[in-house]
Design an enzyme around this catalytic site. Structure first.
Site, mmCIF file in Angstrom:
data_model
loop_
_atom_site.group_PDB
_atom_site.id
_atom_site.type_symbol
_atom_site.label_atom_id
_atom_site.label_comp_id
_atom_site.label_asym_id
_atom_site.label_seq_id
_atom_site.Cartn_x
_atom_site.Cartn_y
_atom_site.Cartn_z
ATOM 1 N N LYS A 90 0.863 -1.183 0.000
ATOM 2 C CA LYS A 90 0.000 0.000 0.000
ATOM 3 C C LYS A 90 0.887 1.217 0.000
ATOM 4 C CE LYS A 90 -3.991 2.009 0.295
ATOM 5 N NZ LYS A 90 -3.589 2.738 -0.934
ATOM 6 N N LYS A 126 5.332 1.727 -3.128
ATOM 7 C CA LYS A 126 5.256 3.086 -3.688
ATOM 8 C C LYS A 126 5.515 2.987 -5.180
ATOM 9 C CE LYS A 126 4.789 7.399 -2.206
ATOM 10 N NZ LYS A 126 4.134 7.934 -1.008
ATOM 11 N N ASP A 166 -0.102 10.693 -4.491
ATOM 12 C CA ASP A 166 1.048 11.312 -3.822
ATOM 13 C C ASP A 166 1.298 12.583 -4.640
ATOM 14 O OD1 ASP A 166 3.363 10.721 -1.722
ATOM 15 O OD2 ASP A 166 4.387 11.418 -3.498
ATOM 16 N N ASN A 240 -2.230 18.732 -1.716
ATOM 17 C CA ASN A 240 -3.238 18.035 -0.906
ATOM 18 C C ASN A 240 -2.939 18.119 0.591
ATOM 19 O OD1 ASN A 240 -3.763 15.152 0.507
ATOM 20 N ND2 ASN A 240 -5.509 15.773 -0.724
ATOM 21 N N SER A 376 -6.951 5.503 3.714
ATOM 22 C CA SER A 376 -6.958 4.633 2.526
ATOM 23 C C SER A 376 -7.322 3.205 2.938
ATOM 24 C CB SER A 376 -5.582 4.618 1.862
ATOM 25 O OG SER A 376 -5.430 5.703 0.981
HETATM 26 N N1 LIG Z 1 -1.217 12.921 -0.529
HETATM 27 C C1 LIG Z 1 -1.107 12.170 0.557
HETATM 28 O O1 LIG Z 1 -2.093 11.592 1.041
HETATM 29 C C2 LIG Z 1 0.200 12.023 1.240
HETATM 30 C C3 LIG Z 1 1.294 12.738 0.868
HETATM 31 N N2 LIG Z 1 2.446 12.655 1.599
HETATM 32 C C4 LIG Z 1 3.613 13.432 1.253
HETATM 33 O O2 LIG Z 1 3.304 14.831 1.376
HETATM 34 C C5 LIG Z 1 4.068 15.591 0.434
HETATM 35 C C6 LIG Z 1 3.121 16.424 -0.407
HETATM 36 O O3 LIG Z 1 2.248 15.560 -1.108
HETATM 37 P P1 LIG Z 1 0.891 16.086 -1.761
HETATM 38 O O4 LIG Z 1 0.389 17.248 -1.008
HETATM 39 O O5 LIG Z 1 0.032 14.896 -1.934
HETATM 40 O O6 LIG Z 1 1.394 16.526 -3.199
HETATM 41 P P2 LIG Z 1 0.813 17.650 -4.153
HETATM 42 O O7 LIG Z 1 1.296 17.332 -5.503
HETATM 43 O O8 LIG Z 1 -0.658 17.796 -3.937
HETATM 44 O O9 LIG Z 1 1.501 18.974 -3.620
HETATM 45 C C7 LIG Z 1 2.890 19.101 -3.547
HETATM 46 C C8 LIG Z 1 3.188 20.529 -3.198
HETATM 47 O O10 LIG Z 1 4.549 20.671 -2.872
HETATM 48 C C9 LIG Z 1 5.104 21.710 -3.675
HETATM 49 N N3 LIG Z 1 6.520 21.494 -3.929
HETATM 50 C C10 LIG Z 1 7.094 20.497 -4.609
HETATM 51 N N4 LIG Z 1 8.424 20.665 -4.653
HETATM 52 C C11 LIG Z 1 8.665 21.787 -3.979
HETATM 53 C C12 LIG Z 1 9.841 22.488 -3.666
HETATM 54 N N5 LIG Z 1 11.036 22.037 -4.072
HETATM 55 N N6 LIG Z 1 9.735 23.626 -2.937
HETATM 56 C C13 LIG Z 1 8.524 24.081 -2.529
HETATM 57 N N7 LIG Z 1 7.366 23.459 -2.805
HETATM 58 C C14 LIG Z 1 7.454 22.331 -3.529
HETATM 59 C C15 LIG Z 1 4.309 21.652 -4.949
HETATM 60 O O11 LIG Z 1 4.524 22.813 -5.735
HETATM 61 P P3 LIG Z 1 4.747 22.744 -7.323
HETATM 62 O O12 LIG Z 1 3.380 22.519 -7.873
HETATM 63 O O13 LIG Z 1 5.352 24.029 -7.686
HETATM 64 O O14 LIG Z 1 5.665 21.575 -7.589
HETATM 65 C C16 LIG Z 1 2.926 21.471 -4.359
HETATM 66 O O15 LIG Z 1 2.417 22.687 -3.865
HETATM 67 C C17 LIG Z 1 4.909 14.571 -0.312
HETATM 68 O O16 LIG Z 1 6.141 14.427 0.349
HETATM 69 C C18 LIG Z 1 4.119 13.279 -0.158
HETATM 70 O O17 LIG Z 1 4.930 12.147 -0.303
HETATM 71 C C19 LIG Z 1 2.529 11.884 2.713
HETATM 72 C C20 LIG Z 1 1.468 11.127 3.124
HETATM 73 C C21 LIG Z 1 0.248 11.074 2.362
HETATM 74 O O1 LIG Z 2 -2.985 6.408 0.799
HETATM 75 C C1 LIG Z 2 -2.056 5.727 0.439
HETATM 76 O O2 LIG Z 2 -2.135 4.553 0.119
HETATM 77 C C2 LIG Z 2 -0.659 6.262 0.330
HETATM 78 C C3 LIG Z 2 -0.386 7.604 0.896
HETATM 79 C C4 LIG Z 2 1.061 7.893 0.682
HETATM 80 O O3 LIG Z 2 1.535 7.873 -0.432
HETATM 81 C C5 LIG Z 2 1.930 8.120 1.814
HETATM 82 O O4 LIG Z 2 1.537 7.819 2.950
HETATM 83 O O5 LIG Z 2 3.061 8.597 1.618
#
Ligand SMILES: NC(=O)C1=CN([C@@H]2O[C@H](COP(=O)(O)OP(=O)(O)OC[C@H]3O[C@@H](n4cnc5c(N)ncnc54)[C@H](OP(=O)(O)O)[C@@H]3O)[C@@H](O)[C@H]2O)C=CC1
Ligand SMILES: O=C(O)CCC(=O)C(=O)O
Length: 444
Positions: A90, A126, A166, A240, A376
């Protein structure tokens, strides 16, 4: 040389050119050395660390697709199935130009421990691609997702491997991926999570990572005699995780001063508004600078990181290694007392060590962002039972899961005389759960 040192050397040798993977492994090994010391002979004999550090399976594949101009394009796709000791693989799919084997391995490895901490039956995996969704048309996104799934569907399924979103993969992409999965397999089943509510998604999954991050931050602060209410909070990112962290912190009485993307950050002393971020990022799919067109009290700072803004609490929610030692020093100098990671490994090792040495409350991502994958898993359960639970029910479960994770990581740290070291606690608690399941299943 100790067992842990030997293993670290082996990981570097077997996975050359994978700095992110080495970084994630080193942090875990440094923490679990405390456990290994007590059982070294037995763990050596069972090759526990060798097995834990070798992905069960890694897929890498060509994704050929046609863009909106009719031109052929090629990207590389990945799915790393790291560890299935406690359940089907997952973990999310990341579409970002920086995706490579190192990033995939680090994320899948971290996911194994994170998923164990949720207490649910989910293993670690992943995937993703070096495809850059930025600036692409909707047709490009759909074509890419469909081609990606033509290969991925062979490796996934509700009892085998359940990908989700992600970076660069949100509701729109999951919809296109699911449509193609269904067409290829003829199965209407929970092979992906983060699905739309109209076709089997769970309420709260969209909000879960940001909300969960806020719930565990509140729990950490509560144990230190503090609360989010009345605090100034810096959030990085505007995707997100960031959006729903901003929403929940604001609901709980904190003021979020910043949001960012890779072009810079916006600052608003009156508090960043989550609804405006949603409009810019989820509807217009525009750059963060546009926030200032909609909110006159905000200013845009190009090319800089949010950590230069004085705050009480920092929530890095963008990408790995976005908060380095200099940033950590600035945060501490400006009075920040707590950092909780919304992103995966957003804090460099040097910065983490510094923050902990300075007595800053620090919650690592594998604990603090586990709310997303936890919901999830609740989506998977609802799909299996063919039911839909209410927002309140799922949100309540999420709160309890995050409280339980806090308890696990604090208790595991205390078991090894490292009270308050949530990095050590999270790694040990996750390790114990995965290794117990591995041992009971024999040498496989
Ligand atoms: N979505 C989820 O449920 C989960 C996500 N995560 C982690 O959280 C983080 C964010 O994921 P998520 O919100 O889903 O992704 P999104 O794609 O929704 O958002 C990512 C954000 O980070 C910004 N970003 C990327 N690179 C940089 C940088 N170098 N400097 C500043 N801002 C940056 C992006 O901007 P830009 O558009 O300009 O690239 C965007 O605003 C990741 O590390 C992910 O692995 C962890 C657990 C669960
Ligand atoms: O919801 C999921 O399965 C994965 C979320 C995720 O990518 C993370 O926890 O980093």
């Amino acid at each position: 040389m100790t067992y842990v040192e030997e293993i670290m050397e082996q990981v570097v040798k077997n996975n050359p050119g994978q700095p992110e993977f080495h970084q994630a492994v080193k942090e875990v090994l440094d923490s679990i050395a405390l456990v290994i010391d007590k059982h070294e002979e037995e763990y050596r004999e069972l090759r526990i660390l060798e097995r834990l550090l070798e992905p069960e399976r890694s897929h890498s594949f060509r994704v050929a697709w046609i863009d909106h101009n009719g031109k052929a394009q090629v990207n590389r796709g990945y799915r790393v199935q790291f560890n299935s000791a406690i359940g089907p693989y997952k973990g999310g799919l990341r579409f970002h130009p920086t995706v490579n084997s190192s990033v995939m391995n680090f994320l899948a490895f971290e996911q194994t421990f994170k998923n164990a901490l949720t207490g649910q039956a989910i293993g670690g995996g992943k995937g993703g691609s070096d495809f850059d969704p930025k600036g692409k048309t909707d047709i490009d996104i759909m074509n890419f997702c469909q081609s990606f799934m033509v290969e991925l569907y062979k490796y996934i399924g509700p009892n085998e491997d359940v990908p989700a979103g992600d970076i660069g993969v949100g509701g729109r992409e999951i919809g296109y991926l699911y449509g193609m999965y269904k067409r290829l397999t003829h199965q209407y089943e929970g092979a992906l999570s983060g699905k739309g509510l109209s076709y089997g998604g769970s309420l709260v999954r969209t909000e879960a990572t940001g909300y969960g991050l806020t719930y565990i931050t509140e729990e950490m602060l509560r144990h230190a005699g503090k609360t989010i209410a009345g605090k100034k909070v810096c959030v990085s990112g505007s995707g997100n995780v960031a959006t729903y962290a901003i929403e929940k912190v604001t609901q709980m009485g904190g003021t979020v001063l910043t949001a960012s993307d890779s072009s810079g950050y916006v600052y608003d002393p009156n508090g960043i508004q989550a609804d405006v971020i949603k409009e810019i990022k989820e509807v217009r799919r525009a750059r963060i600078k546009e926030y200032c067109d909609l909110v006159p009290t905000a200013t845009f700072v190009p090319g800089k990181k949010v950590w230069e803004v004085a705050c009480d609490v920092a929530l890095p929610c963008a990408i790995q290694n976005e908060l380095d030692l200099d940033d950590a020093k600035t945060l501490v100098a400006n009075g920040c007392f707590a950092v909780a990671e919304g992103a995966n490994m957003p804090t460099t090792r040097e910065a983490t060590d510094y923050l902990q040495e300075q007595g800053i409350l620090f919650m690592p991502g594998k604990a603090s962002n586990a709310g997303g994958v936890a919901v999830s898993a609740l989506e998977m359960a609802q799909n299996s039972m063919r039911i839909s639970r209410s927002f309140e029910e799922v949100d309540n479960d999420l709160k309890n899961i995050m409280k339980d994770i806090y308890k696990q990581v604090s208790e595991a740290a205390a078991d090894y005389d490292r009270e308050g070291n949530f990095v050590v606690g999270a790694n040990i608690a996750g390790f114990r759960r995965v290794v117990k399941a591995m041992r009971e299943q024999g040498i496989v």
